[in-house]
Design a protein around this motif. Structure first.
Motif, short mmCIF file in Angstrom:
data_model
loop_
_atom_site.label_atom_id
_atom_site.label_comp_id
_atom_site.label_asym_id
_atom_site.label_seq_id
_atom_site.Cartn_x
_atom_site.Cartn_y
_atom_site.Cartn_z
N CYS A 35 24.85 -24.19 39.42
CA CYS A 35 24.05 -24.12 38.20
C CYS A 35 22.60 -24.49 38.56
O CYS A 35 22.06 -25.47 38.09
CB CYS A 35 24.64 -25.09 37.15
SG CYS A 35 23.96 -24.89 35.50
N PHE A 40 20.88 -21.51 33.49
CA PHE A 40 21.37 -21.74 32.12
C PHE A 40 20.94 -20.61 31.18
O PHE A 40 21.74 -20.09 30.40
CB PHE A 40 20.87 -23.09 31.60
CG PHE A 40 21.36 -23.43 30.22
CD1 PHE A 40 22.72 -23.58 29.97
CD2 PHE A 40 20.47 -23.57 29.17
CE1 PHE A 40 23.19 -23.88 28.69
CE2 PHE A 40 20.93 -23.87 27.88
CZ PHE A 40 22.28 -24.03 27.65
N ARG A 44 23.38 -17.70 29.23
CA ARG A 44 23.37 -17.46 27.79
C ARG A 44 23.26 -15.98 27.43
O ARG A 44 23.56 -15.60 26.31
CB ARG A 44 22.24 -18.25 27.14
CG ARG A 44 22.39 -19.73 27.32
CD ARG A 44 21.39 -20.51 26.51
NE ARG A 44 21.69 -20.42 25.08
CZ ARG A 44 20.97 -21.02 24.13
NH1 ARG A 44 19.90 -21.72 24.46
NH2 ARG A 44 21.31 -20.91 22.87
N TYR A 49 27.44 -20.76 26.01
CA TYR A 49 27.65 -21.86 26.97
C TYR A 49 28.75 -22.84 26.54
O TYR A 49 29.29 -23.54 27.37
CB TYR A 49 26.35 -22.61 27.25
CG TYR A 49 25.69 -23.24 26.04
CD1 TYR A 49 26.08 -24.50 25.60
CD2 TYR A 49 24.70 -22.56 25.33
CE1 TYR A 49 25.49 -25.07 24.48
CE2 TYR A 49 24.10 -23.13 24.22
CZ TYR A 49 24.50 -24.38 23.79
OH TYR A 49 23.93 -24.94 22.68
N ASP A 67 19.98 -26.98 36.73
CA ASP A 67 20.13 -26.58 35.32
C ASP A 67 21.30 -27.28 34.62
O ASP A 67 21.56 -27.01 33.44
CB ASP A 67 20.23 -25.06 35.17
CG ASP A 67 18.87 -24.46 34.79
OD1 ASP A 67 17.85 -25.14 35.02
OD2 ASP A 67 18.83 -23.33 34.27
N TYR A 71 21.52 -27.73 30.43
CA TYR A 71 22.88 -27.48 29.92
C TYR A 71 23.40 -28.74 29.21
O TYR A 71 23.98 -28.68 28.12
CB TYR A 71 23.78 -27.09 31.09
CG TYR A 71 25.06 -26.36 30.73
CD1 TYR A 71 25.63 -26.44 29.46
CD2 TYR A 71 25.70 -25.57 31.68
CE1 TYR A 71 26.81 -25.76 29.15
CE2 TYR A 71 26.88 -24.88 31.39
CZ TYR A 71 27.42 -24.99 30.13
OH TYR A 71 28.58 -24.32 29.83
#
Ligand SMILES: [Zn+2]
Ligand SMILES: [Zn+2]
Length: 235
Positions: A35, A40, A44, A49, A67, A71
């Protein structure tokens, strides 16, 4: 099994791009491998998420875990994640808390990171945080995951996913690594090896930590991977 590359940049994003993040989906189970910064927002565009089952982190370099910060803020402060009163009104959803599997010792790293601005528990309160035992297989819904240590600047694990009810297909993510035999053994006969090809040429000095495109190809050939996809390179 469906693999979506959310980000393939090295430690700085391409324009409009993202660092490492790979969405693995199988029979309704969704796992995000790494991540990194930019991931993030990319996630999406594909799924909500809150509908992710798990995030798994290969190693604690920024381009593979940064991220987790936005998140975690989304999981903590988005209005739909805060039913009022606590516990929610009848019919409201329980706030989502995907599981987060991190390398051994990484809890402390995440606390140090959040602690820089006074939010030591940000990430562990947002997710169901667990440090994985690299020697053990973990099960997430319809998927199983296993880990293989690879040489890099910090402790790093390659990650493999396959259906919980079958031996194949196998998807092997090599994480970041210098030239090595461990990944070749770990990925042997895999259906798809996603492997870093960071460098235009080997590092000029210091310890090695990444692969060139030629080296990535050589690892794929030696592992007899059925398919090879290069990642972790800049445009
Ligand atoms: Zn790295
Ligand atoms: Zn990296």
């Amino acid at each position: 099994m469906r693999i979506t590359v959310l980000g393939k940049s090295p430690s700085w994003q391409d324009a409009g791009g993202a660092c490492s993040g790979y969405l693995v989906e199988h029979e309704g189970t969704r796992v995000l491998m790494d991540c990194g910064n930019g991931v993030f927002a990319k996630l999406r565009t594909i799924v909500d998420y809150i509908d992710l089952d798990a995030v798994v982190i290969s190693h604690m370099h920024a381009d593979h875990c940064l991220d987790l910060v936005p998140y975690s803020y989304a999981l903590t402060y988005a209005p739909r994640q805060q039913p009022v009163p606590v516990g929610g009104y009848p019919g409201t959803r329980t706030p989502a808390r995907p599981s987060l599997h991190v390398p051994p010792g990484a809890t402390q790293t995440l606390r140090t990171l959040g602690g820089l601005w006074g939010a030591r528990r940000l990430i562990e309160d947002a997710f169901r945080l667990e440090e994985y035992d690299p020697a053990k297989v973990i099960e997430v819904g319809a998927l199983r995951l296993r880990f293989g240590a690879v040489p890099h600047y910090v402790p790093t694990w390659a990650i493999e996913a396959w259906p919980a009810d079958a031996d194949r297909p196998r998807f092997t993510y090599g994480a970041d690594c210098s030239p090595n035999d461990a990944l070749v053994e770990f990925a042997r006969d895999t259906d798809l090896l996603l492997i870093e090809a960071t460098l235009p040429r080997p590092e000029r000095s210091g310890m090695r930590g990444h692969l060139t495109c030629d080296e990535a190809g050589d690892h794929g050939r030696r592992a007899a991977a059925h398919r090879l996809v290069n990642t972790h390179h800049t445009d």
